[in-house]
Design a protein around this motif. Sequence first.
Motif, mmCIF file in Angstrom:
data_model
loop_
_atom_site.group_PDB
_atom_site.id
_atom_site.type_symbol
_atom_site.label_atom_id
_atom_site.label_comp_id
_atom_site.label_asym_id
_atom_site.label_seq_id
_atom_site.Cartn_x
_atom_site.Cartn_y
_atom_site.Cartn_z
ATOM 1 N N THR A 103 -65.841 -6.765 -36.130
ATOM 2 C CA THR A 103 -65.174 -6.490 -34.844
ATOM 3 C C THR A 103 -66.172 -5.948 -33.834
ATOM 4 N N ALA A 104 -67.023 -5.004 -34.282
ATOM 5 C CA ALA A 104 -68.032 -4.416 -33.395
ATOM 6 C C ALA A 104 -69.053 -5.461 -32.960
ATOM 7 N N TRP A 105 -69.414 -6.370 -33.861
ATOM 8 C CA TRP A 105 -70.369 -7.439 -33.560
ATOM 9 C C TRP A 105 -69.853 -8.334 -32.437
ATOM 10 N N ASN A 106 -68.598 -8.761 -32.552
ATOM 11 C CA ASN A 106 -68.031 -9.647 -31.529
ATOM 12 C C ASN A 106 -67.887 -8.949 -30.183
ATOM 13 N N THR A 107 -67.549 -7.668 -30.208
ATOM 14 C CA THR A 107 -67.468 -6.902 -28.957
ATOM 15 C C THR A 107 -68.844 -6.783 -28.324
ATOM 16 N N TRP A 108 -69.839 -6.522 -29.157
ATOM 17 C CA TRP A 108 -71.225 -6.404 -28.675
ATOM 18 C C TRP A 108 -71.709 -7.719 -28.097
ATOM 19 N N ARG A 109 -71.474 -8.825 -28.800
ATOM 20 C CA ARG A 109 -71.916 -10.137 -28.312
ATOM 21 C C ARG A 109 -71.330 -10.441 -26.935
ATOM 22 N N ALA A 110 -70.045 -10.149 -26.768
ATOM 23 C CA ALA A 110 -69.358 -10.461 -25.516
ATOM 24 C C ALA A 110 -69.912 -9.654 -24.347
ATOM 25 N N GLY A 111 -70.537 -8.514 -24.641
ATOM 26 C CA GLY A 111 -71.041 -7.653 -23.575
ATOM 27 C C GLY A 111 -72.491 -7.857 -23.223
ATOM 28 N N LEU A 112 -73.163 -8.818 -23.864
ATOM 29 C CA LEU A 112 -74.571 -9.067 -23.541
ATOM 30 C C LEU A 112 -74.684 -9.668 -22.138
ATOM 31 N N PRO A 113 -75.632 -9.178 -21.314
ATOM 32 C CA PRO A 113 -75.760 -9.670 -19.935
ATOM 33 C C PRO A 113 -76.353 -11.070 -19.882
ATOM 34 N N SER A 114 -76.051 -11.777 -18.795
ATOM 35 C CA SER A 114 -76.513 -13.159 -18.634
ATOM 36 C C SER A 114 -77.888 -13.256 -17.991
ATOM 37 N N SER A 115 -78.477 -12.139 -17.623
ATOM 38 C CA SER A 115 -79.816 -12.144 -17.030
ATOM 39 C C SER A 115 -80.450 -10.773 -17.199
ATOM 40 N N GLY A 116 -81.777 -10.718 -17.009
ATOM 41 C CA GLY A 116 -82.485 -9.443 -16.972
ATOM 42 C C GLY A 116 -83.019 -8.927 -18.283
ATOM 43 N N LEU A 117 -82.786 -9.635 -19.386
ATOM 44 C CA LEU A 117 -83.272 -9.143 -20.671
ATOM 45 C C LEU A 117 -84.715 -9.589 -20.915
ATOM 46 N N GLY A 118 -85.450 -8.780 -21.679
ATOM 47 C CA GLY A 118 -86.857 -9.099 -21.902
ATOM 48 C C GLY A 118 -87.358 -8.859 -23.312
ATOM 49 N N HIS A 119 -86.569 -8.149 -24.140
ATOM 50 C CA HIS A 119 -87.037 -7.801 -25.477
ATOM 51 C C HIS A 119 -85.880 -7.845 -26.471
ATOM 52 N N LEU A 120 -86.194 -8.248 -27.685
ATOM 53 C CA LEU A 120 -85.217 -8.288 -28.778
ATOM 54 C C LEU A 120 -85.889 -7.743 -30.025
ATOM 55 N N ALA A 121 -85.206 -6.877 -30.733
ATOM 56 C CA ALA A 121 -85.723 -6.330 -31.987
ATOM 57 C C ALA A 121 -84.619 -6.348 -33.035
ATOM 58 N N MET A 122 -85.007 -6.675 -34.278
ATOM 59 C CA MET A 122 -84.084 -6.625 -35.415
ATOM 60 C C MET A 122 -84.769 -5.830 -36.522
ATOM 61 N N PHE A 123 -84.119 -4.778 -36.990
ATOM 62 C CA PHE A 123 -84.713 -3.898 -37.992
ATOM 63 C C PHE A 123 -83.588 -3.196 -38.742
ATOM 64 N N GLY A 124 -83.943 -2.473 -39.772
ATOM 65 C CA GLY A 124 -82.928 -1.758 -40.540
ATOM 66 C C GLY A 124 -83.535 -0.765 -41.496
ATOM 67 N N SER A 125 -82.690 -0.179 -42.324
ATOM 68 C CA SER A 125 -83.148 0.867 -43.234
ATOM 69 C C SER A 125 -84.069 0.318 -44.329
ATOM 70 N N GLU A 126 -84.019 -1.007 -44.571
ATOM 71 C CA GLU A 126 -84.924 -1.626 -45.548
ATOM 72 C C GLU A 126 -86.226 -2.086 -44.907
ATOM 73 N N ASP A 127 -86.263 -2.124 -43.591
ATOM 74 C CA ASP A 127 -87.472 -2.525 -42.848
ATOM 75 C C ASP A 127 -87.412 -1.876 -41.478
ATOM 76 N N LEU A 128 -87.988 -0.686 -41.378
ATOM 77 C CA LEU A 128 -87.889 0.083 -40.134
ATOM 78 C C LEU A 128 -88.645 -0.574 -38.992
ATOM 79 N N THR A 129 -89.701 -1.336 -39.290
ATOM 80 C CA THR A 129 -90.448 -2.019 -38.240
ATOM 81 C C THR A 129 -89.727 -3.271 -37.789
ATOM 82 N N GLY A 130 -89.292 -4.068 -38.739
ATOM 83 C CA GLY A 130 -88.519 -5.256 -38.421
ATOM 84 C C GLY A 130 -89.309 -6.328 -37.702
ATOM 85 N N VAL A 131 -88.608 -7.132 -36.922
ATOM 86 C CA VAL A 131 -89.217 -8.227 -36.170
ATOM 87 C C VAL A 131 -88.773 -8.107 -34.718
#
Length: 351
Positions: A103-131
């Motif tokens: 539910t939180a994922w779908n709410t988050w996806r719907a709120g992503l802006p259509s312009s102005g973004l410049g960075h994306l990061a994916m990380f977690g407790s198993e990989d604090l650095t991530g990609v």
Amino acid sequence: CSAGTDTCHMNATCAYTGPGTYSCTCNTGYSGDGYACSPIGHCSAGADTCHTNATCTYTGPGTYSCACNTGYSGDGYTCTSTRGCYPYAASFTSGTTPATQCTAWNTWRAGLPSSGLGHLAMFGSEDLTGVKCTDPTAVQALANALRTGTSGTWTCDGLSWVVGTCGAGVGIGAGSSDCACTSPGHVARPCIGNDNWGGMGSATCPAGPDQDYSVVFCGETDFCACVGSWCPQAGTLGQYTRCASAADGCTTCRNPEIRYGTTTGGIPVDHSGNRYDLWCQQLDFSDYATSSVVLGTRSCTSPNGTVFGGTSWDETTWHWCDYSDGFWFDATLDYHTACSGTSITSVTCVP
């Protein structure tokens, strides 16, 4: 008027008012008494209705256009800052189908802006650095795909990034398909409809160990972009900051290190001359001021050395200075003590 013998301005309209009499009225977009008419410049007169964070451009008499400034998105009349971050973060349990996480994922996806973004990061407790992805074009395309549920593949920072439908929901994968069983992998698919919800730096199906993971989009500048990379401090002669890691939706830089020219290893410490608001602004968080600085103990053993904030020595712009004599541009750091309990272990830049 009909005979063309009136003396109205060329950008005015003549109106017959009786035998031998007439009136002159400036046309739309012009101001004056009808005999002398000047183009109305809403921008120069400050009469436009552009947003405070937009630029007004004169397009003709009485007309103008509005465009949001860098760091903002909108139609020019309403502009919203894109310098912030849009984090998704959730906890997952091995062998359990996500519910509230979806539910939180779908709410988050719907709120992503259509312009102005410049960075994306994916990380977690198993990989604090991530990609991470730092190509604004690819980042925005990925955000748009997630928001609309559109499948696509983009290459960014040496990885293939994929958005698509997996099971009952939309997911994203870095280095593999969003629906692949990569191990270890970096995949987020909280709405798959079973217990193969992905993972960060772990097995992705069957599900890996219990873990937290995050997918964070950010605007013009964020500290995720400074993890392992030198981010310039604008206005200085050549000072940079990099972070050992980032947190709080990429608004917190942990264990910041300063570089000056070619010299690295500057460890910032608590000092009355420190201007954390200027530090944030130099790093292009122009709408930001510091909300918190955490102090602790770090290593200042040579070639590292302590630095403090000031406006003298190498330059008059606020910058980090050598704690011994102030100077260290392309030179060695001279002070290697006073790191116990007074070193900056994190700085947070927020609106």
